[in-house]
Design an enzyme around this catalytic site. Structure first.
Site, short mmCIF file in Angstrom:
data_model
loop_
_atom_site.label_atom_id
_atom_site.label_comp_id
_atom_site.label_asym_id
_atom_site.label_seq_id
_atom_site.Cartn_x
_atom_site.Cartn_y
_atom_site.Cartn_z
N GLU A 170 0.79 -1.24 0.00
CA GLU A 170 0.00 0.00 0.00
C GLU A 170 0.82 1.29 0.00
O GLU A 170 0.33 2.35 0.35
CB GLU A 170 -0.98 0.02 1.18
CG GLU A 170 -2.36 -0.50 0.85
CD GLU A 170 -2.39 -2.03 0.70
OE1 GLU A 170 -3.34 -2.52 0.07
OE2 GLU A 170 -1.50 -2.73 1.22
N TYR A 172 3.43 2.06 1.89
CA TYR A 172 4.03 2.44 3.16
C TYR A 172 5.55 2.19 3.13
O TYR A 172 6.10 1.84 2.08
CB TYR A 172 3.34 1.71 4.30
CG TYR A 172 1.90 2.15 4.50
CD1 TYR A 172 1.60 3.47 4.86
CD2 TYR A 172 0.84 1.27 4.33
CE1 TYR A 172 0.29 3.89 5.04
CE2 TYR A 172 -0.48 1.68 4.51
CZ TYR A 172 -0.75 2.99 4.86
OH TYR A 172 -2.04 3.41 5.03
N ARG A 220 2.69 -8.90 4.26
CA ARG A 220 1.76 -8.27 3.32
C ARG A 220 2.58 -7.53 2.28
O ARG A 220 3.22 -6.51 2.58
CB ARG A 220 0.79 -7.33 4.03
CG ARG A 220 -0.22 -6.68 3.08
CD ARG A 220 -1.32 -5.97 3.86
NE ARG A 220 -2.20 -5.20 3.00
CZ ARG A 220 -3.26 -5.69 2.35
NH1 ARG A 220 -3.55 -6.98 2.47
NH2 ARG A 220 -4.02 -4.92 1.61
N HIS A 258 -1.95 4.43 -1.89
CA HIS A 258 -2.97 5.44 -1.60
C HIS A 258 -2.98 6.57 -2.63
O HIS A 258 -4.00 7.21 -2.85
CB HIS A 258 -2.77 6.02 -0.20
CG HIS A 258 -3.10 5.05 0.89
ND1 HIS A 258 -4.30 4.37 0.95
CD2 HIS A 258 -2.39 4.61 1.96
CE1 HIS A 258 -4.32 3.58 2.00
NE2 HIS A 258 -3.16 3.70 2.63
N GLN A 343 -18.35 4.93 2.53
CA GLN A 343 -18.82 6.17 3.16
C GLN A 343 -18.61 6.24 4.66
O GLN A 343 -18.35 7.31 5.20
CB GLN A 343 -20.29 6.40 2.82
CG GLN A 343 -20.53 6.70 1.35
CD GLN A 343 -21.99 6.95 1.04
OE1 GLN A 343 -22.72 7.55 1.82
NE2 GLN A 343 -22.44 6.47 -0.10
#
Length: 647
Positions: A170, A172, A220, A258, A343
């Site tokens: 992701e 990081y 991961r 992201h 949401q």
């Protein structure tokens, strides 16, 4: 449904998992917040047990102070956080569950203004979604970080976690070392592939040495970065083989950074739409591999497990903590399926709020919204079968109350019956299926095509009347308005639409109507708004992708204008910045300019004769359609009756 793989145990060193589903890591926005400690522990505990996920992975827990990712993070370097972790693992184990700690460092994704410490990275390259340029790690910094990861692993084991997961995906810190996009170093920690993988491998080796040979270590890793000039598919597979060689027990394949401009977990993405990288890794290694992203259905999970060893289902356990219980009992229709709306989960996380779920507002509130039969059984009448009314009826019935629901149309579902006609919102079908099943199971008496009179309502001798009668489209005052058509008529297929379309209103509804028309082959669409931005009101984590898709399909947008007059041939507008008049030709003009509350006046009079009334959802507050608030209010009046005067 026959489960051949889903409930088959799997062994990770000393740890036996009873099924092949991992509840993947989610930052809950409760971590590190004393006021949310009980909520955090209750959240994980409810999802534990023999028929819960085989393994739960926590949200990222920072290995060092500068590695926090933003609001409310736990850290292995804080003694009080270790106390919370010990409480958490004890509670999960009492419930017969298994939980792993994610060892986390945000790298350049950290927020120094929140942490009070400058962010760090392999190279001083600013992320496009952050304001600050990170400090470049020197050799000593890197060696200290390796010890921080090792110490975090030791502490995770000491406080009772069953395994650890090293976060290397992701975008990081570890992922930043792996990628040539973010690692421009000229020393042994950067440059060629061997050097760029060094930090990841050294972290894994340090953690393995710290936790011992009998303790499971998950890695991961990123299967697909989805950013330019990053790791190649060949490098990804090579990394997987190196991780296997250095002691990783199982590889969890993440997707996307992201900062990526490719949606990966919204409802726009097909179910299991990014499973291919996991399958490619699986072919290259002998250790187990976990597939992830948009897996929200146990039937789909069973299908994927024919080729993979485990699947990660994170947000589906927000929507339904008992998903696997229902699957095992063959009660698939009772599953409250995650619709990937983002949401109340991702949007909340990025806003620094506690995470919940649009279709399950009890998520994150388990510690106070307990499911037990009410001491006093009430007679509850619900007016309106949209999402607010359905949830009010379901929640009251679940607590043992006698519930009757009236719906003026021929079906329950309200605005969701329109929303699910949008091609990217087909998941809304699942929510209506869930409510239909639950209301029937719980014995709610439903009357369709019926608007009860005052006397009919009083005949029930109700303790509570819930007014959830929803909204009606707002009709702006524009000369010639009779030449326009309302968006519900378009979505219902009741009217023909021409090739050149103007939509008045560029909020969420206008954008949805545009997506609907694009699927019908109409691509000459102009969205108009008096002032403001296109897509205003849409969620932060989905808005950019929806607008990007519209723009790629040729949808245009105009603002800073007023409406002068409509005719059968188009619309005259006035530019409010230049005061110039302009005629816009159109075959069809569609109204999507907001809502008005729909509260039949006769029901308002009931409060004058002593009947307790709660007005919820769009009936209470129209504005832009807000299913998250509507469902929350429906649940709240059941679980918190002391706040019944929500109107």
């Amino acid at each position: 449904m026959k489960w051949e793989k889903l409930f088959k145990p799997i062994q990770l060193r000393r740890l036996t998992l009873p099924n092949r589903v991992m509840m993947g890591s989610m930052h809950l926005g409760m971590e590190g917040n004393k006021d949310q400690e009980d909520a955090l522990i209750s959240f994980y505990t409810e999802r534990s047990g023999e028929n819960g996920p085989g393994l739960i992975v926590t949200g990222g827990i920072s290995v060092s102070p500068e590695g926090d990712g933003g609001h409310h993070f736990l850290g292995f370097y804080r003694d009080d956080d270790l106390r919370v972790m010990k409480r958490l693992t004890s509670s999960v184990h009492t419930a017969n569950g298994r939980i792993a700690a994610q060892l986390f460092h945000a790298g350049r994704y950290a927020y120094s203004e929140m942490n009070g410490i400058p962010s760090v990275a392999p190279s001083p390259i600013k992320s496009p979604i952050h304001r600050e340029t990170p400090k470049e790690l020197n050799e000593l910094d890197i060696l200290n970080l390796l010890e921080s990861y090792a110490e975090a692993g030791r502490k995770a084991k000491e406080v009772g976690f069953d395994a650890v997961e090293i976060m290397g995906s992701e975008g990081y810190l570890i992922n930043q070392f792996l990628s040539p996009r973010t690692n421009k170093r000229a020393d042994k920690w950067g440059g060629n592939f061997e050097n760029r993988t060094r930090f990841a491998i050294e972290v894994l080796k340090a953690v393995r040495k710290a936790v011992g040979e009998d303790y499971p270590v998950i890695f991961r890793m990123s299967g697909l970065d989805l950013v330019p000039n990053s790791s190649t598919p060949e490098e990804t597979v090579q990394l997987a083989t190196k991780l296997e060689a250095h002691g990783a027990d199982i590889l969890n394949i993440g997707i996307g950074w992201h900062e990526s401009t490719v949606p990966t977990i919204s409802m726009m993405v097909p179910r299991a739409g990014f499973i291919e990288p996991a399958l490619q890794v699986k072919e290259a290694v002998t250790i187990p591999v976990i597939g992830s992203n948009r897996i929200n259905d146990p039937v789909l999970a069973e299908e994927l497990l024919q080729k993979l060893d485990m699947v990660s289902m994170a947000r589906p356990f927000l929507a339904d903590p008992h998903l696997l219980v229902k699957a095992k009992e063959q009660s698939l229709d009772q599953i409250n399926t995650c619709i990937a709306c983002n949401q109340a989960c991702l949007d909340h996380a990025f806003e620094g709020k506690a995470v919940s779920c649009l279709v399950n507002p009890r998520a994150g509130r388990e510690h106070k919204w307990t499911i037990k039969k009410a001491a006093k059984i009430k007679t509850v009448v619900v007016l309106g079968g949209g999402v607010a009314g359905m949830e009010a009826a379901r929640a009251h019935a679940e607590l043992g109350h006698n519930v009757t629901l009236y719906e003026a149309s021929s079906a329950i579902g309200g605005q969701f019956n329109l929303a699910r006609k949008i091609p990217i919102k087909k998941e809304f079908d699942e929510t209506i299926r869930y409510y239909t099943t639950e209301l029937n199971r719980l014995g709610v008496e439903i009357y369709l095509n019926h608007k009860p009179t005052e006397q009919e309502l009083l005949n029930h001798s109700p303790d509570l009347i819930v007014v959830a009668t929803g909204v009606t489209p707002r009709q702006p005052v524009i000369p010639g308005i009779e030449h326009a058509i309302a968006y519900p008529d378009v979505l219902s297929g009741n009217v023909a639409v021409g090739k050149n379309v103007i939509i008045i209103g560029a909020g969420g509804i206008g954008c949805d109507v545009s997506h609907f028309l694009i699927e019908k082959g109409i691509n000459n669409i102009l969205l108009l708004r008096r002032n403001g931005k296109m897509g205003e009101g849409l969620g932060k984590t989905t808005k950019w992708a929806m607008l990007q898709d519209l723009k790629q399909n040729g949808v245009k947008f105009r603002t800073n204008l007023s409406y002068k007059e409509m005719t059968k041939d188009g619309l005259t507008i006035i530019n409010t910045e230049t005061d110039e008049k302009e005629f816009l030709k159109a075959d069809t003009i569609i109204l999507a300019a907001g809502q008005e509350s729909n509260i039949p006046r006769e029901y308002e009079l009931l409060s004058q004769i002593g009947v307790e009334i709660a007005i919820i959802g769009g009936a209470r507050l129209a504005g832009e359609l807000d299913a998250k608030r509507a469902i929350y209010e429906g649940a709240k009046i059941a679980f918190e009756p002391e706040t019944i005067s929500i109107n």
